[in-house]
Design an enzyme around this catalytic site. Sequence first.
Site, PDB file in Angstrom:
ATOM      1  N   HIS A   6      12.829 -29.955 -28.100  1.00  0.00           N
ATOM      2  CA  HIS A   6      12.787 -29.688 -26.656  1.00  0.00           C
ATOM      3  C   HIS A   6      11.987 -28.422 -26.371  1.00  0.00           C
ATOM      4  O   HIS A   6      12.512 -27.303 -26.406  1.00  0.00           O
ATOM      5  CB  HIS A   6      14.217 -29.559 -26.104  1.00  0.00           C
ATOM      6  CG  HIS A   6      14.280 -29.480 -24.611  1.00  0.00           C
ATOM      7  ND1 HIS A   6      15.046 -30.338 -23.847  1.00  0.00           N
ATOM      8  CD2 HIS A   6      13.670 -28.660 -23.725  1.00  0.00           C
ATOM      9  CE1 HIS A   6      14.898 -30.044 -22.568  1.00  0.00           C
ATOM     10  NE2 HIS A   6      14.073 -29.019 -22.470  1.00  0.00           N
ATOM     11  N   HIS A   8       8.565 -27.258 -23.707  1.00  0.00           N
ATOM     12  CA  HIS A   8       7.607 -27.685 -22.670  1.00  0.00           C
ATOM     13  C   HIS A   8       6.223 -27.133 -23.004  1.00  0.00           C
ATOM     14  O   HIS A   8       6.072 -25.913 -23.157  1.00  0.00           O
ATOM     15  CB  HIS A   8       8.047 -27.173 -21.301  1.00  0.00           C
ATOM     16  CG  HIS A   8       9.308 -27.820 -20.807  1.00  0.00           C
ATOM     17  ND1 HIS A   8       9.318 -28.827 -19.885  1.00  0.00           N
ATOM     18  CD2 HIS A   8      10.608 -27.614 -21.151  1.00  0.00           C
ATOM     19  CE1 HIS A   8      10.571 -29.219 -19.648  1.00  0.00           C
ATOM     20  NE2 HIS A   8      11.377 -28.489 -20.405  1.00  0.00           N
ATOM     21  N   HIS A 204      16.733 -34.343 -18.872  1.00  0.00           N
ATOM     22  CA  HIS A 204      17.383 -33.079 -18.513  1.00  0.00           C
ATOM     23  C   HIS A 204      18.614 -33.414 -17.672  1.00  0.00           C
ATOM     24  O   HIS A 204      18.477 -34.040 -16.616  1.00  0.00           O
ATOM     25  CB  HIS A 204      16.469 -32.220 -17.654  1.00  0.00           C
ATOM     26  CG  HIS A 204      15.391 -31.510 -18.404  1.00  0.00           C
ATOM     27  ND1 HIS A 204      14.304 -32.133 -18.942  1.00  0.00           N
ATOM     28  CD2 HIS A 204      15.239 -30.187 -18.693  1.00  0.00           C
ATOM     29  CE1 HIS A 204      13.526 -31.240 -19.527  1.00  0.00           C
ATOM     30  NE2 HIS A 204      14.063 -30.044 -19.393  1.00  0.00           N
ATOM     31  N   GLU A 207      22.266 -29.252 -17.229  1.00  0.00           N
ATOM     32  CA  GLU A 207      21.776 -27.903 -17.591  1.00  0.00           C
ATOM     33  C   GLU A 207      22.406 -26.924 -16.594  1.00  0.00           C
ATOM     34  O   GLU A 207      23.177 -26.051 -16.965  1.00  0.00           O
ATOM     35  CB  GLU A 207      20.243 -27.882 -17.503  1.00  0.00           C
ATOM     36  CG  GLU A 207      19.613 -26.526 -17.783  1.00  0.00           C
ATOM     37  CD  GLU A 207      18.085 -26.546 -17.627  1.00  0.00           C
ATOM     38  OE1 GLU A 207      17.554 -27.468 -16.988  1.00  0.00           O
ATOM     39  OE2 GLU A 207      17.439 -25.610 -18.140  1.00  0.00           O
ATOM     40  N   HIS A 228      19.627 -30.188 -22.758  1.00  0.00           N
ATOM     41  CA  HIS A 228      20.625 -29.159 -22.401  1.00  0.00           C
ATOM     42  C   HIS A 228      22.041 -29.753 -22.411  1.00  0.00           C
ATOM     43  O   HIS A 228      22.677 -29.783 -23.442  1.00  0.00           O
ATOM     44  CB  HIS A 228      20.295 -28.481 -21.062  1.00  0.00           C
ATOM     45  CG  HIS A 228      18.919 -27.916 -21.009  1.00  0.00           C
ATOM     46  ND1 HIS A 228      18.607 -26.706 -21.549  1.00  0.00           N
ATOM     47  CD2 HIS A 228      17.762 -28.409 -20.490  1.00  0.00           C
ATOM     48  CE1 HIS A 228      17.307 -26.456 -21.364  1.00  0.00           C
ATOM     49  NE2 HIS A 228      16.776 -27.474 -20.734  1.00  0.00           N
ATOM     50  N   ASP A 286      12.358 -24.324 -25.535  1.00  0.00           N
ATOM     51  CA  ASP A 286      12.168 -24.719 -24.124  1.00  0.00           C
ATOM     52  C   ASP A 286      10.912 -24.147 -23.484  1.00  0.00           C
ATOM     53  O   ASP A 286       9.938 -24.862 -23.258  1.00  0.00           O
ATOM     54  CB  ASP A 286      13.405 -24.391 -23.277  1.00  0.00           C
ATOM     55  CG  ASP A 286      13.353 -25.096 -21.927  1.00  0.00           C
ATOM     56  OD1 ASP A 286      12.395 -24.890 -21.183  1.00  0.00           O
ATOM     57  OD2 ASP A 286      14.265 -25.878 -21.626  1.00  0.00           O
TER      58      ASP A 286
END
Length: 350
Positions: A6, A8, A204, A207, A228, A286
Amino acid sequence: MLVELHVHLDGAIKPETILYFGKKRGIPLPGDTVEDLLQHISYTEPLTLTQFLEKFTFYMPAIAGDRDAVRRIAYEFVEMKAKEGVIYVEVRYSPHLLANCKVHPVPWGQKEGDLTPDEVVHLVNQGLQDGERDFNIKARSILCCMRHMPSWSLEVVELCKKYQNNTVVAIDLAGDELLVAETFPEHRKAYEEAERCGIHRTCHAGEVGSPSVIKEAINVLKTERIGHGYHVLEDPALYKELLNRKVHFEICLLCSVLTGACGPDFRKHPVIQFMNDKANYSLNSDGPLILNSTIETDYKIAKQFLDFTEEEFKRVNINAAKSSFLPEKEKKELLSKLYEAYGMVPNNPS
Ligand SMILES: O=c1[nH]cnc2c1ncn2[C@@H]1O[C@H](CO)[C@@H](O)[C@H]1O
């Protein structure tokens, strides 16, 4: 030797690259040295998820809509991960947020150009594949739908289909659960189509949002992993069910505190419960640019505050490999590498 699931792409750009393209393209940035830029983009005290996501607006205009920039951030991402000791990574991004053509609205206040979401995926693939070759690690990608942009989602799944196994392995749904927890019909249709076409699914959920978002991700979107998911602990029955089903949680420790998803005291972090219950979870970075971190930061936090042992380190990375979206044969190869590096003789390597 690490596995990361995970992270980005647009949250993992080198500040130098942002400065380079900002200057080259005449796009104003909040600073003209790495230090200046980082002062505006990255931070160390908890904010909200909404404020975290706003940080992208400072630098994405320098990258989006530029072919060289898109290819280069993907290539440099692989280089960065190889240096961190990651041997397999799944990197995610929204093709629409890097485009400036055939995307409505055109993001980041850009003028309309000629870079489409489809070509963005092609360019990222090239960057990732060049990186794989040069840095000897494996990189796959996940295409993100955005919660607030349901009109993009059907194209996202079509891109997943077009580029399936040409680095793309899955679909995701990202964005601000605080502002838009709703799973619009277009998102549902996109996930249905993904399932129908054998495209893996992560989402997602939980979270900053409530356990009901997780429930919906599992039951309606048929997600296989949860991005998350910390707030699952507020619904013990759901948590128990997901534990029994060995659903994978992609945990991002530093991110969870700096987005206000979890309280500031790591010693009370939900992952402690996950650890005690031997849940299926991984540790991930992340958005390392904004969090001013690397994946090592997350492991350091785990060791310093969570009594994270060497055993747990191995278990987490093996779980990540098992929950990766690689085809079975490649998954076995990845697992064998880990078992060998960790000095383990597996009872059951699959
Ligand atoms: O922690 C997060 N939660 C939700 N959305 C996120 C997070 N980090 C990044 N993005 C969003 O995902 C997009 C595609 O990569 C990013 O542009 C950002 O808007």
